[in-house]
Structures are given as structure tokens and as C-alpha cells.
Scaffold this active site. Structure first.
Site, mmCIF file in Angstrom:
data_model
loop_
_atom_site.group_PDB
_atom_site.id
_atom_site.type_symbol
_atom_site.label_atom_id
_atom_site.label_comp_id
_atom_site.label_asym_id
_atom_site.label_seq_id
_atom_site.Cartn_x
_atom_site.Cartn_y
_atom_site.Cartn_z
ATOM 1 N N CYS A 87 0.837 -1.202 0.000
ATOM 2 C CA CYS A 87 0.000 0.000 0.000
ATOM 3 C C CYS A 87 0.875 1.256 0.000
ATOM 4 O O CYS A 87 1.495 1.580 -0.995
ATOM 5 C CB CYS A 87 -0.972 -0.037 1.179
ATOM 6 S SG CYS A 87 -2.321 1.142 1.052
ATOM 7 N N HIS A 196 -3.487 -5.720 1.156
ATOM 8 C CA HIS A 196 -2.736 -5.891 2.408
ATOM 9 C C HIS A 196 -2.629 -7.356 2.812
ATOM 10 O O HIS A 196 -3.439 -7.832 3.615
ATOM 11 C CB HIS A 196 -3.423 -5.109 3.528
ATOM 12 C CG HIS A 196 -3.282 -3.632 3.392
ATOM 13 N ND1 HIS A 196 -2.378 -2.901 4.124
ATOM 14 C CD2 HIS A 196 -3.901 -2.756 2.581
ATOM 15 C CE1 HIS A 196 -2.463 -1.621 3.781
ATOM 16 N NE2 HIS A 196 -3.385 -1.508 2.843
ATOM 17 N N GLU A 198 -0.777 -8.620 4.924
ATOM 18 C CA GLU A 198 -0.576 -8.754 6.377
ATOM 19 C C GLU A 198 -1.892 -8.756 7.132
ATOM 20 O O GLU A 198 -1.926 -9.117 8.309
ATOM 21 C CB GLU A 198 0.352 -7.636 6.894
ATOM 22 C CG GLU A 198 -0.308 -6.274 7.136
ATOM 23 C CD GLU A 198 -0.542 -5.464 5.866
ATOM 24 O OE1 GLU A 198 -0.480 -6.046 4.760
ATOM 25 O OE2 GLU A 198 -0.825 -4.249 5.976
#
Lengths: 237, 782
Positions: A87, A196, A198
Site C-alpha cells: 500500500c 494488504h 498482512e
């Protein structure tokens, strides 16, 4: 010893804790790196996390690229340091010209957060070796400036060289050209991704665990390297 | 790197004859002062003169007018709000309560949480984006001031009619502002409300809740203890923005010829706030601060007087030290400014250097602006003296501003139209009584603005950041994991229903409490504590004051009955345009605890383990209760009658059952019934994961319009759950044991792709989804 993965904190970084957690879940050691410190402390790979570095004033990533830590990363990238920009991290890598193209305001002008389907377009040795070819995954997006753009020639080159790493499927959330969600540099050690991964490492807190494979890919890659190549800045400081 | 480059100050030596000093005030007792224009009454002004033994200086007058304003002094609400403390059940879990920046509740040996909801209604109408953004910023600093790391936000929002042209201005701006600020701070937005009603047309309600987490021993307080300690202002520079944001200063004239006015809406900088958060947390962990207070409404005035008053100390402050955006600012402007992203720290002199160093590391400005002075002789509290360019412009007892403001028992009178309103019952309205009409009603209701899918709004909020969001909107409650090791977490819900409160504010407040309590309970959490934001019209209108008093009484009684304390909250008066007040709108937040968030129960039917499907039960009893309902409003634009009965003993039994059933694994889904009744809940539970359901109506609800009543009544104390095949006997035995009535409704149906209500209607999930999701994009753009 497990690999040491640096996670950079800029002022305004937000997903640095999440990226560190993802590294740990994947089996690595997360090492905090500070934006003002040009020393990479001998890490084996680096993650530039999501957020709004320096408030994203001017443009996302435009100020962060000048941080001391980025100079060190730019140098280490040339020596093959694996780097994942997520991002805002992707925006910084584009602003630093480590990755081609740019990320501009979403076409619909809104910040958008949703669970996004992606297709992995390139299974490459550093960041996507744990995926299957053309695997579809679900990973959250959340951004206001995530529309990937580049000139036609660059886009053609990216496609031809297998540098398009992932594409949006089931609806393009931001107007990105050719539905591009993630790209790599020509050498393949640097990947920038708008979604994302994560946030998709634990079924309890994410829509899937699909994102974990980015982190396990990188750790597998590091584990497979000859010892002499390990670590970017000449071993632990 | 320097985040805030220094600007060269332009030195202005003189302005309009020099400052109004304490000395000058004493020498010119007869000078006329614009106290009335500042919103002070004659007797209030007289009291200030008595307190000071002279007329106030210009700066002092500004300070009193702000601190004695309704917003800061709670002068109309105080006499009623006392009930929250008086009726509260005793709790050893409450580490800080009403009167602090936010209530703090201990949830394990070492960990506490803090939460609070506040309003930012008026600024959000004037300037929706910044108004809403700074609302988030303000509540986040309240939480930060307690020593906590902010970890989640929620936003209960109320707008005028969905299709009104001004709603198209206000709503996108408010949503953009909340997202723009909260997303940039890295706080997951985990829930809230989006409600439309014409009564909010000129008075949107923008409430913001923040949740924070702290180690028990990191709890901070605001007292400026320790004479000799240094007063440090940290964060953004002080500008002319937001002067009079909470008070009437913006409408008054210190100098009517001045061109220096700025809009009274503050401007937010979330990046600065993020740095401020990190800097404060580092200072707490390093034990660098003695006391801390956020600067919000009333800016420095509030922070200086409250910190000093809390310790009984005095304070000496040099306004020349305050970093200014505009060097020409006058002392009363510096004191009244509501510039955002600032905190006031009390630090020991030997810690000052370390404090400034930490601030610099985060690129945050920090400046010593004064010091704590001893209490007076004879045990009297100290005095707050403020100088500017060598002149003493303020010399006051801080408690007279912070604690001893006027208190009024305002006249109250039941609204004259209430008897007629209550007599006009929605139960007498014509109701759908054929399967076709019922099918059409379901599709129309789930598409109505208040019941439709809110993704258009929530897609603009980050729910994932920090990686601990276990449940977020559209779930009944947000669930945040607090401890990764043990799975300890909290559930939070905020709810209100202005229509119910309009019909009966006492019951309406209890119903809001019951709904938030139930929303927390359906996740499997044990409700523990309450916060509230009380949104009302003008307290000077006896009818509004009556509504307020009734709502407070209802909420206080309700909390006592449920055995959970109010830990803090906020009052927002003057939500009215001309004589037309908003519906009385108490918004209630309930926080609950889950020992292990892995056991949380979601609202949607999951893919069933058994091909026969999970068994669906309705818990609680359904009565003919349609007054104040969403159906009455959508179908008949009707508001009248009395709201559904509220029975908190039943709510408590239901919550106990849900917690136990979740703990032993009986529940695959649980969903609270409220606006729109069972029909709404069935549709939402099906659409969440794309799992259909086959339902049969109970015998007594099959004839005439009774199927409609079963599906759309808004009786309180109900929830719908799904139970795995094979566990239904154990589950119903548990229901019976806990005294909760249950009704078997049917089964979930993975492959049917539809909601089927036997002998009534069948609607495909695609058709339901299309109806449910199209409304907001149609109104506000894709």
C-alpha cells in the site's frame, strides 16, 4: 536461525505492527527499522508497511522516499535485498523509482476498504513461490490512492517480463490500469502490492489466510539461498 | 527531520491600547463588558465579580464565558446526571469514572480498557468533513489522556431524510471526514449507526466513540500536582481556528472591526495526532509525566483550569511561550483557541529535557509554558496567573472555572402534544395480510434507508488496521482482541432510537441501553460498562428539559437494573432549528468482555457442518408492538403510540443464556432483533455468508396479518440464533433452565439460495441482496 525481516516505521506508518505480526506468524523474526536511521541492521529482507507516511502530504510516498532509510534500501535493492512494499510502501517504492509506474487517486475518489479477490499472475522465486499459478486469493484492500498507472509501453513490458504479480478480479476497486494490484521490479526481488497481505494471515482477524503465502515465500527463498548471499548490509551490525 | 518548521514571528508591540490587565481591571471597575454577548447572564457576571473581587479582565471574561457555557459546565444537565453516580452498582473494576476524561475499566489482572462517546454535531453540519474529522480527533485524545493506546473507533450518525438535498451534502462529507481522520490515525472503525429521520435535517448527529487499552499501572490523571513542576504544551501550534467552537464566542464581538475572524470549526491534522499519540505513549511508558490533559473544547482555558483545580494547586503561565500560527493573536484568543492535536503535560523539572527529546524524536513541538505553583496559605487552592508580554492578564482561582460553574434546575414540562401522540397507536394502522403483500413489504423494508445495507458508508473506513478486529460492521457489535496470548477481548455496541425516545424518553433510554446490551451479548460477551451521548434540543425549552430528565432517569434506572455502571459520557444540547428540536436521542454504548475472542458468535448463518442445516431459534417473546417501528415510519410515515415494552430482567436472562451458549459452543450465529424486527434479521443473517433458510411460522402467527406481526414487530428482549444439528435439545434445555422463552423457526439451507417462509413467500438471495444493497449507492453515487 530464522530470517530477520526489517519492518520500517515512518512517522505515519500504521500497519507496521501488522506486518511484523505477519512475519512472526510466517516464522521469521521481525526487526523494527526507523525512518531516520540509514542502518539496515543486517536484515535479510525489508517490508515497507501501509499507512500515511509523513501524512502523505504532497502525494503518497513522496516525502518518505527521501528518508535516510530509503537511501540504504535503494542501495541494498541493487544487491538483491528482497523488499515488499504494501500500500503506502508500494507508493514509496514507485516514488523512489525502485518500481515502475505510479499510484494515483482512486477513480471514484473515495477511500475504499473491502475484501478483494485477486489472481496471482506470476509465481516468482522471491515473493510468490508458495502460490499456485493463477491462484485466486482474497486479501483486503484499503486505500484512497491505489490506482496503478503507467504508460502503455511500460505496461506491455511488465506483462511481457512477468512483472505483473497480481491482478484484481471480480471488480476493479480503484480503476487501476489492466486491473494491476501488484508489480515487481525487473530483477524480481522487489514487489509492490496495493492490497494488504498482512491483514490476511489469521482466520480470526482477516477474511482469509491467503496473505501469509507472501511472507512464507520470502522466508523459503531466504532459507534456500547460499549463506554467503544472506543479509543485505554485510551481516548483523 | 523537523515536521513543523519555525516561522519568523512578526512582533506586534501594541494593539488597540494594550492588554486589559488585572491591574487595569481593578482600576476601572465601571468599564462596560460584553458579557451578555458572550452568553453570560447578569447574575453569572455578578458572580464572577464576586469571585474575583473586581471586574474580570477581557481574558478572564472570555475564560468564564467558555467554562460556564453549557457545553463545558453541564449547568443544565448536572442536577440530573448525578443519578448515574448515585444509582450505579458498586464496582471494583472501575478505575476511573464520571468526571475523568473517560471511564477506565479493569478487564484482567494487568489490563484495563477505556471508552467514551462524544458529539460533534454542530460543527459537522456547518462543515461536514472537518466537523466529523475533528470529532474523531477529540475523542481519541480523551482516550489518550487516560494513558491508553486508542485501538478502535465507532460512529453513531444521524442525518435528515435520506433523499433530502442537504443530506447529499452532509453525509458524504461526514463519512469522508471520519474515514479521512480515523484511517490516517490507524484506528479500525468497527461499528456505529447510520440513521435517517427528517427531525435531524438541520441538526445531524455526529457522535464518535473511541476505545483504548492500557496496562493498569499506566493510568494517567489530569491533576497538576507538585509545585515547581513544569507545564508543557505539546502538539500543533495554536491558531485562530475553532475559537468559540464550544461556546458562544464566535457570535460575539471583542472587536467588531476585526478582520481576523476564522470559522469556528476546527481543522484537523490526523498526521500530527498520530505523532502525538506515539509521543504520549512513549512518555507514559518512560514515566515522564505527572499529569496530562487533552486540549479539546475550550482549549488551553479548559486544560489549565482543570489540571490545576484537580490538584488544588496554582499555576503560572506565560502566554508568550505558546507557539502560535498567527503571532498577532491576542491573549483571549490564545486561551480560547480550539486548535486541534494538542496536549497539556505536567512534568517534573528534571524530566523536561527527556520529554522535549521524545517529542522531537516524533517531530512534535513541545514547549514549556509555565509552572505549577503551591496552594495558597490556609489550605486554600492556588491561583492561576497568566501573563502576556509582561502584563498579568489573568489571576483567578482555577476551581471557579473548572468546578464551580453555575448549576441550574431548569423548568421542565411534559410536551403538550405527548398525550395525543401516545394515543395515536401504530397498532391500529392497516397491516399487510396476504403472502404477496408480505413479500412486497419485506423487499421494501430491507431497501428502506434505515434498514438497507450500509456498505457505501463502511467501505470508506479501515476495519483491519492493528490486526485485532475480530468482528466489525455490519455485525451487531465490534469485537477487538486485546491480548493475543490469551484471546481476551472486548465487544462494543452503540445504539439509540430517537423515535422511541420521542414517544417515551424514559422507556426510550432504557430501550437504547437494552439494545446495546443485547448487541454485545449476542457476540457471547459479558456486558460490563456503559457510556452515553445525550443529544437533545434546547434546555431552555421546558419540554426538552423534561425529555432530558426522563431519559437520564431511564438510563440510570436501567443501568442499576442491569448491574452495569455508566462510566462517562457527553451531553449535546441545542440540537434544534428554531422551535423544532430533534427527537430526544440518547445514544448508549455498552462494552462487554470476552475471555476468548475465538468464541465470539457472528451474526450471519455460516456454512452448516451438517447438510441438514443448523436449527434456527427465536429467543424471547413477540408481541403486537408496532408503535415507533421502522415499518410504521416507512409504510405510513407514522410516529405515535408507545414504544415496545422493555423488561431488563429478561434482557439480563437473555444475555446470560447467550454467554453460556456461546461458551459451550451451541451457537453458530446470533443476531439481535431491533429495527425492522425478525424479517430484517433473517435477511441479514442469510445475506452475510450467502446461506439460505427455511422458516415456518408458529401456529399462533399464521392467520390474517399475524405473519406480518411476527416478522415486523419490534418487541424488545429478542435474538435469533442458529444451533448446530444435534445440539438443539441441549440448547433448549439451557433456555428453559435460564428462563428464556424459545421458538424453533426452521433450518439454514446452504444450497437453496433463498429465504423461504412456509405458506407465505420465497425470495431468492440475489433478489434480497439487490434490494438491500442498492439504496445508498443510488442516493449518494456509486
Amino acid at each position: 536461525m530464522s530470517a530477520r525481516v526489517g519492518v520500517v516505521t515512518f512517522p505515519g506508518s500504521l500497519d507496521d505492527g501488522d506486518a511484523s505480526r505477519a512475519v512472526r506468524i510466517a516464522g521469521g523474526d521481525a526487526v523494527g527499522l526507523w525512518h531516520a536511521d540509514a542502518d539496515l541492521h543486517g536484515v535479510d529482507a525489508v517490508i515497507l508497511p501501509g499507512g500515511f507516511s509523513y501524512g502523505d502530504y504532497l502525494r503518497g510516498g513522496a516525502i518518505a522516499r527521501f528518508a535516510p532509510v530509503m537511501q540504504a534500501i535503494a542501495d541494498a535493492v541493487r544487491d538483491g535485498l528482497p523488499v515488499l512494499g504494501i500500500c503506502n510502501g508500494f507508493q514509496i517504492l514507485c516514488e523512489a523509482h525502485i518500481l515502475p509506474g505510479a499510484l494515483i487517486r482512486n477513480q471514484h475518489m473515495h477511500f475504499r476498504a473491502r475484501d478483494q479477490r485477486l489472481r496471482i499472475e506470476a509465481v516468482q522465486p522471491v515473493w510468490t513461490n508458495a502460490f499456485n499459478d493463477s491462484q485466486e486469493v482474497v486479501i483486503p484492500i484499503k486505500h484512497g490512492e491505489g490506482r496503478y498507472v503507467a504508460d502503455e509501453r511500460t505496461l506491455d513490458e511488465l506483462e511481457a517480463n512477468g512483472q505483473v504479480i497480481a491482478r484484481y478480479v471480480g471488480g476493479n476497486p480503484n480503476g487501476a490500469q489492466r486491473d494491476i494490484a501488484a508489480v515487481s521490479n525487473a530483477a524480481g526481488n522487489v514487489v509492490g502490492i496495493m492490497p494488504h497481505p498482512e491483514h490476511a494471515v489469521d482466520a480470526l482477524t482477516g477474511p482469509s489466510t491467503d496473505g501469509l503465502s507472501f511472507f512464507t515465500s520470502m522466508l523459503k527463498f531466504l532459507a534456500g539461498r547460499p549463506a554467503s548471499e544472506a543479509s543485505a548490509a554485510g551481516g548483523p551490525a | 527531520m523537523t515536521i513543523q518548521p519555525e516561522v519568523t514571528d512578526v512582533v506586534v508591540d501594541e494593539f488597540d491600547g494594550g492588554p486589559d490587565t488585572v491591574q487595569r481591571a481593578a482600576a476601572t471597575p465601571e468599564e462596560l463588558q460584553p458579557y451578555a454577548e458572550l452568553g453570560l447572564r447578569d447574575d453569572e457576571y455578578e458572580r464572577i465579580r464576586e469571585v474575583l473581587g473586581r471586574r474580570p479582565t477581557q481574558s478572564e471574561l472570555a475564560m468564564y464565558s467558555i467554562m460556564w457555557s453549557e457545553h463545558c459546565s453541564y449547568k443544565s444537565s448536572k442536577v440530573h446526571l448525578r443519578q448515574f453516580g448515585e444509582k450505579a452498582p458498586p464496582s471494583d473494576k472501575l478505575l476511573a469514572g464520571i468526571g475523568e476524561n473517560a471511564g477506565v475499566i479493569q478487564i484482567s489482572d494487568g489490563v484495563a480498557v477505556t471508552f467514551k462517546v462524544e458529539s460533534h454535531n454542530h460543527p459537522s453540519y456547518v462543515e461536514p468533513y472537518q466537523g466529523a474529522a475533528t470529532g474523531v480527533g477529540g475523542i481519541v485524545r480523551d482516550i489518550l489522556a487516560m494513558g491508553a493506546r486508542p485501538v478502535a473507533v465507532m460512529d453513531p450518525l444521524r442525518f435528515g431524510a435520506a433523499d433530502h438535498e442537504d443530506t447529499a451534502r452532509v453525509l458524504p462529507g461526514v463519512v469522508g471526514g471520519i474515514g479521512g481522520y480515523g484511517n490516517s490515525l490507524g484506528l479500525p472503525n468497527i461499528g456505529g449507526e447510520v440513521v435517517f429521520d427528517p427531525c435531524y435535517q438541520g441538526n445531524p448527529l455526529v457522535n464518535a466513540l473511541c476505545l483504548g487499552v492500557l496496562p493498569v499501572d499506566r493510568l494517567q490523571n489530569k491533576a497538576a500536582a507538585g509545585p515547581g513542576n513544569i507545564v508543557v504544551l505539546m502538539g500543533a501550534k495554536t491558531g485562530r481556528d475553532g475559537i468559540g467552537g464550544v461556546s458562544v464566542l464566535a457570535s460575539a464581538t471583542f472587536d467588531s472591526g476585526s478582520e481576523q475572524r476564522r470559522p469556528s470549526v476546527q481543522v484537523g491534522d490526523p498526521f500530527m495526532e498520530k505523532l502525538l499519540i506515539e509521543a504520549c505513549l512513549e512518555l507514559y511508558d518512560d514515566r515522564r509525566v505527572v499529569g496530562i490533559q487533552d486540549l479539546g473544547g475550550a482549549g488551553l482555558t479548559c486544560a489549565l483550569t482543570e489540571t490545576a483545580a484537580a490538584a488544588g494547586t496554582g499555576m503560572k503561565v506565560e502566554l508568550d511561550q505558546v507557539p502560535l500560527r498567527e503571532p498577532s493573536m491576542e491573549p483571549q484568543e490564545i486561551l480560547a483557541s480550539e486548535s486541534q492535536e494538542r496536549m497539556l503535560l505536567i512534568v517534573e523539572p528534571e524530566q523536561l529535557e527527556a520529554v522535549l527529546k521524545t517529542a522531537a524524536r516524533w517531530g512534535v513541538l513541545a514547549t514549556a509554558i509555565g509552572e505549577v505553583t503551591p496552594p495558597g496559605p490556609d489550605g486554600l487552592p492556588g491561583r492561576l496567573t497568566i501573563t502576556w508580554r509582561g502584563h498579568t492578564v489573568v489571576d483567578v482561582p482555577p476551581g471557579s472555572l473548572a468546578d464551580d460553574g453555575p448549576v441550574y434546575a431548569r423548568p421542565m414540562r411534559e410536551p403538550s402534544d405527548l398525550i395525543l401522540l401516545q394515543a395515536d397507536r401504530a397498532e391500529t394502522l392497516p397491516r399487510p395480510s396476504t403472502p404477496d403483500a408480505l413479500r412486497e413489504t419485506v423487499l421494501r423494508m430491507i431497501a428502506s434507508p434505515n434498514l438497507c445495507d450500509k456498505t457505501w458508508v463502511t467501505e470508506q473506513y479501515d476495519r483491519y488496521v492493528l490486526g485485532n478486529t475480530v468482528l466489525a460492521q455490519p455485525e451487531d457489535a465490534g469485537v477487538i482482541r486485546i491480548d493475543e496470548r490469551t484471546g481476551l477481548g472486548v465487544a462494543l455496541s452503540v445504539d439509540g432510537n430517537g423515535r422511541y425516545a420521542r414517544l417515551d424518553p424514559y422507556a426510550g433510554a432504557k430501550l437504547a441501553l437494552a439494545e446495546a446490551y443485547r448487541n454485545v451479548a449476542v457476540t457471547g460477551a459479558k456486558p460490563l460498562a456503559v457510556t452515553n451521548c445525550l443529544n437533545f434540543g434546547s434546555p431552555e425549552d421546558p419540554a426538552v428539559m423534561w425529555q432530558f430528565a426522563e431519559a437520564v432517569r431511564g438510563l440510570a434506572d436501567g443501568c442499576a437494573e442491569l448491574g452495569i455502571p455508566v462510566t462517562g459520557g457527553n451531553v449535546s444540547f441545542y440540537n434544534q432549528t428554531g422551535a423544532a428540536a430533534i427527537h430526544p436521542t440518547p445514544v448508549v454504548g455498552v462494552l462487554g468482555v470476552l475471555d476468548d475472542v475465538a468464541q465470539r458468535v457472528p451474526m450471519g448463518f455460516p456454512k452448516p457442518a451438517n447438510p441438514e442445516g443448523d436449527i434456527i431459534f427465536l429467543l424471547g417473546e413477540t408481541q403486537l408492538e408496532l408503535s415507533g417501528s421502522e415499518w410504521a415510519w416507512v409504510s405510513h410515515e407514522h410516529l405515535g403510540g408507545v414504544p415496545p415494552k422493555v423488561d431488563l430482567a429478561r434482557e439480563k436472562a437473555l444475555a446470560g443464556l447467550l454467554a453460556e451458549a456461546a461458551r459451550v459452543g451451541h451457537l453458530t450465529a446470533a443476531h439481535d432483533l431491533s429495527d425492522g424486527g425478525l424479517a430484517q434479521v433473517l435477511v441479514e443473517a442469510c445475506l452475510r455468508r450467502g446461506i439460505g433458510a427455511r422458516i415456518a411460522l408458529p401456529e399462533e402467527f399464521t392467520a390474517g396479518s399475524m405473519p406480518f406481526v411476527f416478522l415486523f414487530s419490534e418487541s424488545a428482549g429478542r435474538a435469533m440464533v442458529s444451533v448446530p444439528h444435534g445440539q438443539e435439545k441441549a440448547f433448549t434445555a439451557l433456555c428453559t433452565e435460564q428462563g428464556v422463552p424459545w421458538t424453533a423457526l426452521g433450518v439454514t439451507d446452504e444450497n437453496g439460495g433463498q429465504l423461504d417462509v412456509r405458506d407465505q413467500f420465497t425470495i431468492g438471495l440475489d433478489e434480497l441482496r439487490e434490494a438491500h444493497t442498492a439504496t445508498l449507492p443510488r442516493l449518494f453515487g456509486a
